[in-house]
Design an enzyme around this catalytic site. Structure first.
Site, mmCIF file in Angstrom:
data_model
loop_
_atom_site.group_PDB
_atom_site.id
_atom_site.type_symbol
_atom_site.label_atom_id
_atom_site.label_comp_id
_atom_site.label_asym_id
_atom_site.label_seq_id
_atom_site.Cartn_x
_atom_site.Cartn_y
_atom_site.Cartn_z
ATOM 1 N N SER A 77 0.738 -1.195 0.284
ATOM 2 C CA SER A 77 0.167 0.009 0.221
ATOM 3 C C SER A 77 0.551 0.808 -0.265
ATOM 4 C CB SER A 77 -0.786 -0.054 1.591
ATOM 5 O OG SER A 77 -2.014 -0.334 0.978
ATOM 6 N N LYS A 80 -0.231 3.808 -2.112
ATOM 7 C CA LYS A 80 -0.680 4.601 -2.206
ATOM 8 C C LYS A 80 -0.824 6.884 -2.514
ATOM 9 C CE LYS A 80 -4.698 1.325 -0.239
ATOM 10 N NZ LYS A 80 -3.811 0.465 -0.168
ATOM 11 N N SER A 132 -5.879 3.083 4.405
ATOM 12 C CA SER A 132 -5.648 1.752 3.096
ATOM 13 C C SER A 132 -6.622 1.598 3.357
ATOM 14 C CB SER A 132 -4.546 1.425 3.698
ATOM 15 O OG SER A 132 -3.544 0.819 2.733
ATOM 16 N N LYS A 239 2.922 6.482 5.441
ATOM 17 C CA LYS A 239 2.147 5.867 4.669
ATOM 18 C C LYS A 239 2.773 4.192 5.522
ATOM 19 C CE LYS A 239 -1.671 3.270 3.089
ATOM 20 N NZ LYS A 239 -1.539 3.039 4.048
#
Length: 406
Positions: A77, A80, A132, A239
């Protein structure tokens, strides 16, 4: 060459953008393995349990540390980060995004959107980055890109534009897919770029976000999965990521005394501890050093620095810092707009940044400095200790360049 007021203003804006990008991205990459030339910089060694890792100074774009930094790997992720910045730059935050059946049914981490539900793009971006949400990633991609394929094309075009040489995106969520790869160094550069966007920076540092929920009587409430926000002083992003193939991935950022660093680890079973030590190491050893101040005269010329410039330097690097003045052709359009040249700096033979120069007394020198620069003396005690032994050398370099004090 004459330009009307609108053309002149447009060109000036374009030049400022170009100068900012040159400052951020004209940096030579450091070694992709080992300690990023730590021996030459005379700083202590650092190690992590990650398969790949990197640390970057966000303002300058300088990679301070790299371990297997150019090895393409699955990134889960962390994808992202690219999804968010592409959506922010190409979408309207006030847009209403309608959730498709495909988005609502997306596997993996979710913010539990329902098919047909409508949510403001700005709120959906919080669900994307704090929780997420793969459903949010899909809905955002379909809305901004017109389709998943259209958005993925935008992601890869952005990667090429930023200069991510070892990254290829196949989807907006980071779910494992053949060919969907990036590197620690590329993710560091992407993060530094994204953190210059105030909307992105505000989202990733948010600990809890509430958003209207059309399906229930209560609002959505999303808590940020990034534990660094609570466990590290000055943490302000970015993140988390995990899949069974990529394993634990993390990008974190923190700001102390006006300096922002970002750390990246891929496939790291001890990422929280590693990120604390990586950020501590960066803040301790790489002190933001003022190289030039706006309006400072250049020795031997009736010219002055058009803006301030600072760069993170480690102990022992001052002797390798050199400058070069590149003068403009008097017949060029940039000369007609008042610029007289570019002052470029090199460190160990590699370009680290450049600023425009103007005639002494030019009106341009009275414009607000684009990036206010804190004095080195505002550093922490640890940074002062690390930097005190080479500050005299830095001042000598600046005196030689500008014909006066630092």
């Amino acid at each position: 060459m004459r330009m009307d007021g609108i053309g002149s203003a447009r060109w000036r804006r374009q030049w400022l953008v170009a100068a900012a990008l040159l400052l951020l991205f004209s940096l030579a990459p450091l070694p992709s393995s080992g300690n990023a030339d730590a021996a030459a910089a005379n700083v202590s060694a650092i190690s992590t349990q990650a398969k790949a890792a990197a640390i970057i100074d966000v303002e300058s774009g300088r990679l301070l540390y790299s371990k297997n930094g150019d090895e393409p790997m699955r990134i889960a992720s962390l994808t992202k980060i690219m999804t968010a910045i592409v959506a922010i730059e190409n979408g309207n935050l006030a847009d209403k995004v309608k959730v498709s059946v495909r988005a609502a049914g997306k596997e993996g981490s979710s913010i539990y959107l329902r098919a047909g539900e409508v949510m403001k793009l700005e709120d959906m971006l919080y669900g994307l980055m704090l929780r997420s949400g793969n459903d949010a990633a899909t809905a955002i991609a379909e809305h901004v890109g017109g389709s998943i394929d259209g958005f993925v094309k935008m992601m890869n075009e952005k990667a090429e534009w930023i200069g991510l040489k070892h990254s290829r995106f196949m989807n907006p969520s980071g779910l494992d897919e053949d060919g969907h790869l990036s590197t620690a160094n590329d993710l560091a550069k992407l993060t530094a770029y994204a953190l210059h966007n105030p909307t992105f920076a505000a989202i990733v540092k948010t600990r809890v976000k509430k958003a209207p929920n059309p399906n229930e009587q209560w609002d959505y409430s999303w808590s940020n999965k990034n534990k660094m926000l609570a466990m590290y002083e000055g943490a302000d992003g970015v993140k988390t990521g995990y899949t069974k193939a990529a394993l634990r991935c993390l990008v974190s950022s923190a700001t102390r005394n006006g300096q922002q660093l970002a750390a990246v680890t891929i496939n790291d079973r001890n990422d929280w501890a590693d990120h604390r030590s990586m950020l501590d190491w960066g803040f301790q050893h790489y002190v933001p050093t003022v190289i030039a101040k706006q309006g400072q005269p250049i020795s031997g010329y009736t010219l002055a620095a058009g803006q301030s410039f600072r760069f993170p330097l480690a102990k022992g690097e001052a002797s390798d810092l050199h400058s070069k003045l590149i003068l403009l052709d008097p017949q060029s359009s940039r000369y007609a707009l008042g610029e007289r040249g570019v002052l470029q700096w090199e460190l160990s033979g590699e370009v680290i940044g450049a600023i425009p120069v103007y005639e002494t007394g030019s009106e341009r020198l009275s414009w607000p400095d684009k990036k206010p620069i804190p004095a080195v003396e505002h550093a922490t005690s640890a940074q002062v200790e690390a930097g005190s032994s080479f500050r005299t050398a830095i001042q000598a370099v600046v005196r030689a360049l500008f014909g006066g004090g630092a």
